[in-house]
Design a protein around this motif. Structure first.
Motif, PDB file in Angstrom:
ATOM      1  N   GLY A  31      50.061  25.778  46.571  1.00 45.97           N
ATOM      2  CA  GLY A  31      49.478  26.168  47.987  1.00 45.97           C
ATOM      3  C   GLY A  31      48.804  25.055  48.492  1.00 45.97           C
ATOM      4  O   GLY A  31      48.116  24.427  47.175  1.00 45.97           O
ATOM      5  N   GLN A  32      47.808  26.092  49.322  1.00 51.44           N
ATOM      6  CA  GLN A  32      46.260  24.321  50.076  1.00 51.44           C
ATOM      7  C   GLN A  32      45.588  24.912  48.444  1.00 51.44           C
ATOM      8  O   GLN A  32      44.972  23.702  48.165  1.00 51.44           O
ATOM      9  N   ASN A  33      45.165  25.550  47.773  1.00 47.65           N
ATOM     10  CA  ASN A  33      44.176  25.724  46.996  1.00 47.65           C
ATOM     11  C   ASN A  33      44.576  25.706  45.253  1.00 47.65           C
ATOM     12  O   ASN A  33      45.954  25.223  44.588  1.00 47.65           O
ATOM     13  N   MET A  34      43.905  25.203  44.100  1.00 48.97           N
ATOM     14  CA  MET A  34      43.751  25.491  43.075  1.00 48.97           C
ATOM     15  C   MET A  34      43.062  26.536  42.335  1.00 48.97           C
ATOM     16  O   MET A  34      42.630  27.321  42.657  1.00 48.97           O
ATOM     17  N   TRP A  35      44.361  27.035  41.513  1.00 51.34           N
ATOM     18  CA  TRP A  35      43.990  28.263  40.173  1.00 51.34           C
ATOM     19  C   TRP A  35      43.940  28.089  39.436  1.00 51.34           C
ATOM     20  O   TRP A  35      43.893  27.459  38.323  1.00 51.34           O
ATOM     21  N   ALA A  36      43.223  29.181  37.956  1.00 51.75           N
ATOM     22  CA  ALA A  36      43.050  28.756  36.820  1.00 51.75           C
ATOM     23  C   ALA A  36      42.973  30.348  36.505  1.00 51.75           C
ATOM     24  O   ALA A  36      42.066  31.365  37.169  1.00 51.75           O
ATOM     25  N   CYS A  37      42.917  30.264  35.412  1.00 52.57           N
ATOM     26  CA  CYS A  37      42.433  31.736  34.588  1.00 52.57           C
ATOM     27  C   CYS A  37      40.721  32.029  34.271  1.00 52.57           C
ATOM     28  O   CYS A  37      40.070  30.796  34.311  1.00 52.57           O
ATOM     29  N   CYS A  38      40.367  33.048  35.005  1.00 53.00           N
ATOM     30  CA  CYS A  38      38.807  32.548  35.457  1.00 53.00           C
ATOM     31  C   CYS A  38      37.466  32.710  33.871  1.00 53.00           C
ATOM     32  O   CYS A  38      38.207  33.463  33.286  1.00 53.00           O
ATOM     33  N   PRO A  39      36.928  31.859  34.185  1.00 52.50           N
ATOM     34  CA  PRO A  39      36.269  31.037  32.861  1.00 52.50           C
ATOM     35  C   PRO A  39      35.299  32.409  32.387  1.00 52.50           C
ATOM     36  O   PRO A  39      34.334  32.626  31.838  1.00 52.50           O
ATOM     37  N   PHE A  40      34.525  33.708  33.212  1.00 52.48           N
ATOM     38  CA  PHE A  40      34.186  34.705  34.041  1.00 52.48           C
ATOM     39  C   PHE A  40      33.849  35.612  33.323  1.00 52.48           C
ATOM     40  O   PHE A  40      32.936  36.595  32.752  1.00 52.48           O
ATOM     41  N   HIS A  41      36.012  35.715  33.319  1.00 57.97           N
ATOM     42  CA  HIS A  41      35.800  37.260  32.434  1.00 57.97           C
ATOM     43  C   HIS A  41      37.157  37.257  31.887  1.00 57.97           C
ATOM     44  O   HIS A  41      38.186  36.249  32.272  1.00 57.97           O
TER      45      HIS A  41
END
Length: 645
Positions: A31-41
């Protein structure tokens, strides 16, 4: 020295959220955003959203949120000034300093920054010791025997701790370091029973500096070179406010670019294994430094790649003892391969024995996926024992069951079937049993936690007012969300903005949720001083610690796919298309909940007056107040088309 506001402003203007986050985690556009698996948890499916348009990030799993500067602060564990320096270096911005700090101001630097400074001093001290007579004859000669050249010694900040009780302590004292900071950094020790007796932790050992992901020294490993029976071969820095062993991998700072570029991470056991592989031209390598692999270390690898190749010493018993780490890697969503060296060799000894090119060739030719590796490990055992073969099948199935991706699970089940010479249906049957058991265990754990929470709630006395406050908090949040997201949008022909309307309708009330009241007050102060034109300038008006709360309000987990309009011709109305209605309903709901709170308070006052036998006139006054408030509540309910019996 503190960084000038001009430098901070240049960094804020130049820093791009996608570029900054992309240095640490691989981003995919959706969509309009970028996504990733969270680096904080730890998570198995992406819930970490990066908005290029808004220049913010938000994790819908753990709640972390902020702008590029906050991201660097969160992921590096540094303060605002250090984050600005980091980004200034990334974008080639010259750092200008304000006037020099006074000694008193230097003493007031926060503890974390003081620890970083002390550890960097220690790193430099140990490195310089290699040039002393003792350092050359013991430390430097050891490194040369291992084949470590001057470039690799410099690259990894290798050093030597002089043999003596207080060589480092004297140097640190002379440089003005407080002994309290040196103790907290794990660089010196205090003799038990004698608080005035302080001495060096590292003595007569070669040192391996442990860096954080941005290259700052955060701890040390140290190897003794003599054969003293009462001394361990290696000693390491203790846990400190900036060094958490379970979240650190040795060599990650030097390896992160190569890991990202090659999309693979070699995982070894010790410091010298990492360094020897660099000497062989292989830089995408890290070490757990002799400790069992942890969830935090797996998350650190996953920031840069999903591919891991574990390198094992040629010791079958040792491999079987440490093979649990593969299941942890699989559970963390990583694709795992393994390489076993000939018996009696490890990556360090084998690379020195055969040379760089042969070593690289060996890794390529002997890399096997975890299924083939595990089966090969036990092949001799189950070849002569059918019962052992059944046990191995179950162990393999349990490992496959750790994989979160169902498609990858299915592929490995098929491969296991061929290698084990057993029907694929049997593998799938056992796999389903394993998955069902895991789900039951998880459900049981969640249920037990929920029951424990319910029992805890039973111990807390309930008051009618609490429920009203909880309801009111929801609508306070909604008003702040609209203020944050659409603050400059016009609502009418006269140009009245959403922010102006919402403030004008709520000025005579006070938000009951403390955090929301503070944000609301900041909005009022901001609008009375200056106007803002976009989200970036809005965020710049808020204190750094409040930015994440604003982002938490405005970042949306779901967005409407452009395919509805572009491909299917279906126009889907959005909240922004009808801000007048959204803002009006938010105000009516807020006022209704606020009035319900006033009704509750009035009812409690009446009961209290009757119980205390106060005069009849006071009770009548309180009752009339309640009735007037009730009328307002009914009008608001009618406006919202809610029918009350």
């Amino acid at each position: 020295m503190s960084i000038s506001k001009l430098t901070s402003d240049k960094v804020k203007e130049r820093a791009d959220i996608v570029e900054v986050v992309g240095d640490y985690v691989p981003l995919k556009k959706k969509g309009q955003n970028m996504w990733a698996c969270c680096p904080f948890h730890g998570e198995k499916s992406p819930s970490f959203s990066v908005s290029p348009a808004k220049q913010i990030y938000k994790c819908f799993g753990c709640g972390k949120a902020g702008d590029p500067i906050q991201f660097v602060m969160d992921i590096e564990g540094v303060g605002f000034q250090e984050a600005i320096r980091h980004l200034a270096g990334k974008y080639g911005i010259e750092v200008e300093e304000d006037e020099a700090r006074t000694p008193e101001q230097n003493l007031e630097q926060n503890e974390r920054e003081s620890l970083f400074i002390a550890l960097n001093f220690a790193k430099d001290f140990f490195v310089k010791n290699l040039q002393t007579e003792e350092g050359r004859s013991i430390g430097l000669s050891y490194f040369k025997e291992r084949g470590f050249n001057p470039q690799i010694i410099e690259k990894f900040d290798l050093g030597y701790a002089l043999d003596g009780w207080n060589h480092f302590l004297k140097a640190a004292n002379a440089a003005g370091f407080e002994e309290e900071i040196l103790l907290k950094a794990g660089l010196i020790l205090q003799k038990e029973g004698d608080p005035n007796r302080l001495y060096d932790r590292f003595r007569g050992r070669v040192t391996f500096a442990i860096h954080n992901i941005s290259g700052k020294p955060i701890g040390f490993g140290a190897r003794i070179l003599t054969k003293e029976k009462n001394q361990p071969k290696y000693i390491n820095s203790p846990e400190t406010p900036i060094y958490h062993k379970s979240d650190v991998l040795y060599g990650m700072f030097q390896a992160k670019k190569a890991i990202r570029d090659l999309d693979n991470c070699f995982l070894v056991e010790g410091y010298t294994d990492v360094i020897s592989m660099h000497l062989s031209g292989i830089e995408n390598v890290v070490s757990s430094s002799g400790t069992s692999l942890t969830e935090g270390q797996i998350k650190l690898i996953k920031r840069f790649t999903n591919q891991v190749t574990v390198l094992y010493d040629g010791d079958a018993a040792g491999i079987k003892a440490s093979i649990r780490g593969i299941d942890l890697l699989l559970e963390g969503g990583l694709n795992v391969k393994a390489v076993v060296f000939p018996d009696g060799d490890d990556p360090d000894s084998y690379s020195r024995k055969v040379g760089s090119q042969a070593f690289q060739d060996y890794l390529k030719e002997n890399s096997r996926d975890f299924i083939g590796f595990k089966i090969g490990l036990y092949q001799e055992e189950f070849a002569r024992d059918p019962i052992r073969k059944a046990e191995v099948i179950r162990e393999i199935v349990q490992s496959i069951g750790k994989i979160p991706d169902p498609i990858i699970r299915s592929v490995y089940a098929k491969e296991a079937s061929g290698l084990l010479q057993i029907e694929e249906e049997i593998i799938h049957s056992e796999l389903n049993k394993s998955l069902i058991k895991s789900q039951k265990d998880h459900f049981k754990k969640v249920k037990e936690e929920a029951e424990a929470e319910e029992k805890l709630e039973e111990l807390v006395p309930s008051h009618v007012q609490v429920s009203f406050l909880e309801k009111l908090s929801i609508h306070e949040r909604e008003i702040l969300r609209l203020m944050s997201l659409y603050f400059s949008e016009s609502l009418d022909d006269e140009g009245k903005t959403v922010l102006e309307y919402l403030l004008s309708e709520t000025l005579e009330t006070k938000f009951q949720t403390a955090n929301y009241e503070r944000l609301y007050t900041l909005f009022k102060e901001m609008t009375s001083k200056s106007l803002v034109s976009d989200l970036k300038s809005l965020l710049s008006k808020f204190p750094n610690e409040k930015k994440s709360e604003i982002i938490d309000l405005i970042q949306q987990k779901w967005e409407i796919s452009p395919h509805w309009t572009g491909r299917h011709g279906i126009l889907v109305p959005t909240e922004k298309d009808n801000l007048v209605t959204s803002s009006y309903r938010a105000i009516i709901w807020y006022k209704k909940r606020y009035v319900e709170k006033l009704m509750s308070e009035a009812s409690q006052n009446i009961k209290s007056a009757e119980m205390n036998k106060e005069d009849f006139d006071r009770v009548l006054i309180l009752q009339s107040i309640y009735l007037e408030v009730k009328k307002v509540q009914m009008l608001l309910s009618k406006e919202l088309s809610i029918v009350y019996g």
